[in-house]
Design a protein around this motif. Structure first.
Motif, PDB file in Angstrom:
ATOM      1  N   LEU A   1      54.858  47.032  40.336  1.00  0.00           N
ATOM      2  CA  LEU A   1      55.151  47.130  38.914  1.00  0.00           C
ATOM      3  C   LEU A   1      56.485  47.839  38.711  1.00  0.00           C
ATOM      4  CD1 LEU A   1      52.748  48.060  36.026  1.00  0.00           C
ATOM      5  CD2 LEU A   1      54.921  49.245  36.247  1.00  0.00           C
ATOM      6  N   SER A   2      56.677  48.941  39.436  1.00  0.00           N
ATOM      7  CA  SER A   2      57.926  49.699  39.327  1.00  0.00           C
ATOM      8  C   SER A   2      59.113  48.867  39.795  1.00  0.00           C
ATOM      9  CB  SER A   2      57.821  50.987  40.151  1.00  0.00           C
ATOM     10  OG  SER A   2      56.768  51.805  39.694  1.00  0.00           O
ATOM     11  N   GLU A   3      58.928  48.123  40.890  1.00  0.00           N
ATOM     12  CA  GLU A   3      60.011  47.274  41.382  1.00  0.00           C
ATOM     13  C   GLU A   3      60.325  46.162  40.390  1.00  0.00           C
ATOM     14  OE1 GLU A   3      61.054  44.430  45.247  1.00  0.00           O
ATOM     15  OE2 GLU A   3      59.388  45.848  45.335  1.00  0.00           O
ATOM     16  N   GLY A   4      59.302  45.573  39.796  1.00  0.00           N
ATOM     17  CA  GLY A   4      59.526  44.536  38.795  1.00  0.00           C
ATOM     18  C   GLY A   4      60.278  45.058  37.582  1.00  0.00           C
TER      19      GLY A   4
ATOM     20  N   VAL B   1      47.976  42.396  48.601  1.00  0.00           N
ATOM     21  CA  VAL B   1      49.184  41.681  48.169  1.00  0.00           C
ATOM     22  C   VAL B   1      48.988  41.083  46.783  1.00  0.00           C
ATOM     23  CG1 VAL B   1      50.699  39.728  48.658  1.00  0.00           C
ATOM     24  CG2 VAL B   1      49.967  41.220  50.518  1.00  0.00           C
ATOM     25  N   THR B   2      47.811  40.534  46.524  1.00  0.00           N
ATOM     26  CA  THR B   2      47.543  39.943  45.210  1.00  0.00           C
ATOM     27  C   THR B   2      47.623  40.981  44.104  1.00  0.00           C
ATOM     28  OG1 THR B   2      46.130  38.220  46.166  1.00  0.00           O
ATOM     29  CG2 THR B   2      45.849  38.685  43.829  1.00  0.00           C
ATOM     30  N   LEU B   3      47.005  42.138  44.314  1.00  0.00           N
ATOM     31  CA  LEU B   3      47.075  43.199  43.300  1.00  0.00           C
ATOM     32  C   LEU B   3      48.513  43.656  43.097  1.00  0.00           C
ATOM     33  CD1 LEU B   3      43.894  45.294  44.170  1.00  0.00           C
ATOM     34  CD2 LEU B   3      44.335  44.048  42.046  1.00  0.00           C
ATOM     35  N   GLY B   4      49.264  43.738  44.193  1.00  0.00           N
ATOM     36  CA  GLY B   4      50.668  44.100  44.060  1.00  0.00           C
ATOM     37  C   GLY B   4      51.449  43.066  43.272  1.00  0.00           C
ATOM     38  N   TYR B   5      51.173  41.804  43.533  1.00  0.00           N
ATOM     39  CA  TYR B   5      51.879  40.719  42.838  1.00  0.00           C
ATOM     40  C   TYR B   5      51.552  40.724  41.348  1.00  0.00           C
ATOM     41  CZ  TYR B   5      54.484  36.336  42.952  1.00  0.00           C
ATOM     42  OH  TYR B   5      55.443  35.369  42.779  1.00  0.00           O
ATOM     43  N   VAL B   6      50.296  41.041  41.016  1.00  0.00           N
ATOM     44  CA  VAL B   6      49.924  41.157  39.599  1.00  0.00           C
ATOM     45  C   VAL B   6      50.750  42.248  38.930  1.00  0.00           C
ATOM     46  CG1 VAL B   6      48.066  41.794  38.015  1.00  0.00           C
ATOM     47  CG2 VAL B   6      47.605  40.232  39.903  1.00  0.00           C
ATOM     48  N   GLY B   7      50.938  43.364  39.627  1.00  0.00           N
ATOM     49  CA  GLY B   7      51.771  44.424  39.087  1.00  0.00           C
ATOM     50  C   GLY B   7      53.213  43.995  38.913  1.00  0.00           C
ATOM     51  N   PHE B   8      53.721  43.233  39.891  1.00  0.00           N
ATOM     52  CA  PHE B   8      55.104  42.761  39.821  1.00  0.00           C
ATOM     53  C   PHE B   8      55.316  41.846  38.620  1.00  0.00           C
ATOM     54  CE2 PHE B   8      58.630  39.994  41.162  1.00  0.00           C
ATOM     55  CZ  PHE B   8      59.561  40.944  41.548  1.00  0.00           C
ATOM     56  N   LEU B   9      54.305  41.022  38.317  1.00  0.00           N
ATOM     57  CA  LEU B   9      54.405  40.099  37.190  1.00  0.00           C
ATOM     58  C   LEU B   9      54.181  40.797  35.852  1.00  0.00           C
ATOM     59  CD1 LEU B   9      52.462  37.016  38.592  1.00  0.00           C
ATOM     60  CD2 LEU B   9      54.932  37.212  38.299  1.00  0.00           C
ATOM     61  N   SER B  10      53.229  41.735  35.830  1.00  0.00           N
ATOM     62  CA  SER B  10      52.851  42.357  34.562  1.00  0.00           C
ATOM     63  C   SER B  10      53.786  43.487  34.147  1.00  0.00           C
ATOM     64  CB  SER B  10      51.417  42.902  34.646  1.00  0.00           C
ATOM     65  OG  SER B  10      51.320  43.921  35.622  1.00  0.00           O
ATOM     66  N   GLY B  11      54.417  44.144  35.127  1.00  0.00           N
ATOM     67  CA  GLY B  11      55.278  45.283  34.808  1.00  0.00           C
ATOM     68  C   GLY B  11      56.373  44.977  33.797  1.00  0.00           C
TER      69      GLY B  11
END
Length: 394
Positions: A219-222, A335-345
Motif C-alpha cells: 500500500l505504501s509503495e503504491g 502476495v495476494t494480500l500485498g497486491y490488494v494493498g498495492f491496488l487499494s492504496g
C-alpha cells in the motif's frame, strides 16, 4: 557452490527482470493505448482494476500447478504466457477489447509473480544466505529497461502493437533460454500429518500477519508510485517536470536498497531489516509532511524508498519457509494480500485527499510503516531443510 545452483540463481534473476521489463513496456504505452481506444481516464481506471482482478486470479490458480510441476516450471510457463499476452493491449481498438486483454495480461502477471517468488525462496534456501532482495532489485531494473525501450520506440513513432510485440519476443527468448536452469523443486509426498496441517495453515495466524504486513508495505509503495509527484507539485507549487524528481528519488533508492538489503539481512537478520527500515521510511514521510523545501522533500521521498526497499523480500522469504507442504499456498496468500494493498492504496489516498490535503493524507503510509515496525518479529527466520532442494538441482 555448484554450477547448477549458480545457474538457478541466474534463471531467477532473468524471471524477475523479464517480468519487470514487460510490465514497464506496458506502463509507458498506457497513454498511447488510451488514445488508440478512445476511452476516458475514468474508464481507464476501471479497466486497470480488471488487470488487478486478473492478477489475483492468476496468483490463486498458479498454486496447484506449482504443486504439480514445481515453481520453476510454473514460472517458465507463466513467463512465456505473459510474453505472448503483452501484445494484447496493443491490439485493442475499443474499451471492451482492452478490458479483456488486461484481464489476460493480469492473469499471467499474477501467476508469474507468485511462481517466481516461490522459485526465489527455493534458490535462497539452497544458498543458505539472504539473496531475495536482489531478485526484487532485478524487477526494478527490468522495469527501467522496459520504460527506456518503450520511450525510445514511442519517440521513433512505433505503434504500441509493434513495440509490445518486440517486448514479447524479447521475453520469450529470455525465458526459454533459462528454462533448463530453474529448480525443479523437491518431491512432495503428502502424509496424514501434512494433510491435517493443511487446513490449519489456511487460517494460520502467522500467514495472516505476514499478509497484513505485505498489504501495508505494498500500500505504501503504491502511494509513492501514484502520488509522490502530485504531492510535491501541490504542496510546493513546482512544475510537473520538477515534481517527477520525487518519484525518481524514490525509485532509485528502492533499487539501491534492494541490492544492499541481502548483506544487511545476512549480518543483522530479517527482523532488523524490516524494523529499522520502517523507521527510516517513517522519518522520510515525516520530512515530506513537514518540509517546505524542495530539496528536503526529495530527500524525504528518497528515505521512504530506501526504508521500504528491503522489507517486502523478507516477508516473502518468511512466507515461503513456513512449511514445504503449503509453501506455494502461503506465498500465494501473502502476495495476494500485498497486491490488494498495492491496488487499494492509491485509491484510498484519492478518497482521503478529497477531504484533507494530500500532504496531510500521507499520514496513512506513516501509520503503515509504524505498524509494520511493531510487527517485524513475524519475519523471524525458521529452520528449513535444504538437502532435498540440492537434489532437485542435480
Amino acid at each position: 557452490m555448484s554450477e547448477s545452483l549458480r545457474r538457478a540463481r541466474v534463471a531467477t534473476f532473468a524471471l524477475f527482470g523479464t517480468c519487470g521489463f514487460l510490465f514497464g513496456m506496458w506502463v509507458v504505452h498506457i497513454p498511447a493505448i488510451e488514445a488508440q481506444t478512445g476511452i476516458s481516464h475514468a474508464t481507464l481506471g476501471t479497466l486497470l482494476l480488471m488487470l488487478g482482478a486478473g492478477a489475483i486470479c492468476g496468483m490463486q490458480l498458479s498454486v496447484p500447478l506449482a504443486h504439480r510441476v514445481g515453481s520453476g516450471r510454473t514460472a517458465i510457463i507463466a513467463g512465456v504466457v505473459l510474453s505472448i499476452t503483452t501484445a494484447g493491449p496493443g491490439l485493442a481498438t475499443e474499451g471492451w477489447q482492452l478490458g479483456l486483454a488486461l484481464v489476460v495480461f493480469g492473469f499471467a502477471t499474477g501467476a508469474l509473480d507468485v511462481s517466481m517468488n516461490s522459485q526465489a525462496v527455493e534458490v535462497e534456501r539452497c544458498y543458505r544466505r539472504p539473496i531475495m532482495a536482489a531478485f526484487h532489485a532485478l524487477f526494478s531494473v527490468g522495469g527501467v529497461a522496459g520504460a527506456l525501450l518503450g520511450a525510445a520506440t514511442l519517440a521513433a513513432g512505433w505503434s504500441p502493437l509493434t513495440a509490445l510485440l518486440l517486448a514479447g519476443g524479447i521475453g520469450i527468448v529470455a525465458v526459454t533460454a533459462i528454462s533448463r536452469w530453474v529448480v525443479r523443486g523437491p518431491g512432495r509426498r503428502p502424509d496424514k500429518s501434512a494433510t491435517r496441517k493443511k487446513a490449519k495453515g489456511r487460517l494460520s495466524t502467522r500467514v495472516l500477519l505476514l499478509g497484513g504486513i505485505a498489504f501495508a508495505l505494498m500500500l505504501s509503495e503504491g502511494v509513492a508510485n501514484d502520488w509522490s509527484a502530485l504531492q510535491v507539485k501541490e504542496h510546493l507549487g513546482t512544475s510537473e517536470s520538477v515534481a517527477a524528481l520525487a518519484f525518481g528519488a524514490f525509485s532509485v533508492m528502492m533499487t539501491v536498497g534492494r541490492f544492499t538489503a541481502d548483506r544487511v539481512s545476512g549480518a543483522f537478520g530479517p527482523v532488523a531489516v524490516i524494523r529499522y527500515g520502517m523507521l527510516i521510511a517513517a522519518t522520510g514521510i515525516l520530512i515530506i509532511v513537514t518540509s517546505g523545501l524542495l530539496a528536503l522533500t526529495i530527500v524525504g521521498w528518497a528515505l521512504f524508498g530506501l526504508g521500504l526497499s528491503g522489507s517486502l523480500p523478507q516477508i516473502f522469504t518468511a512466507a515461503g519457509n513456513l512449511g514445504s507442504d503449503s509453501a506455494g499456498a502461503n506465498m500465494s496468500r501473502v502476495v495476494t494480500l500485498g497486491y490488494v494493498g498495492f491496488l487499494s492504496g492509491p485509491a484510498v489516498m484519492g478518497w482521503i485527499s478529497q477531504v484533507i490535503p494530500l500532504t496531510t493524507a500521507m499520514a496513512v503510509p506513516l501509520v503503515c510503516t509504524l505498524i509494520v515496525a511493531a510487527c517485524a518479529g513475524a519475519a523471524r527466520s525458521t529452520t528449513a531443510t535444504v538437502d532435498q532442494y540440492h537434489s532437485a538441482l542435480s
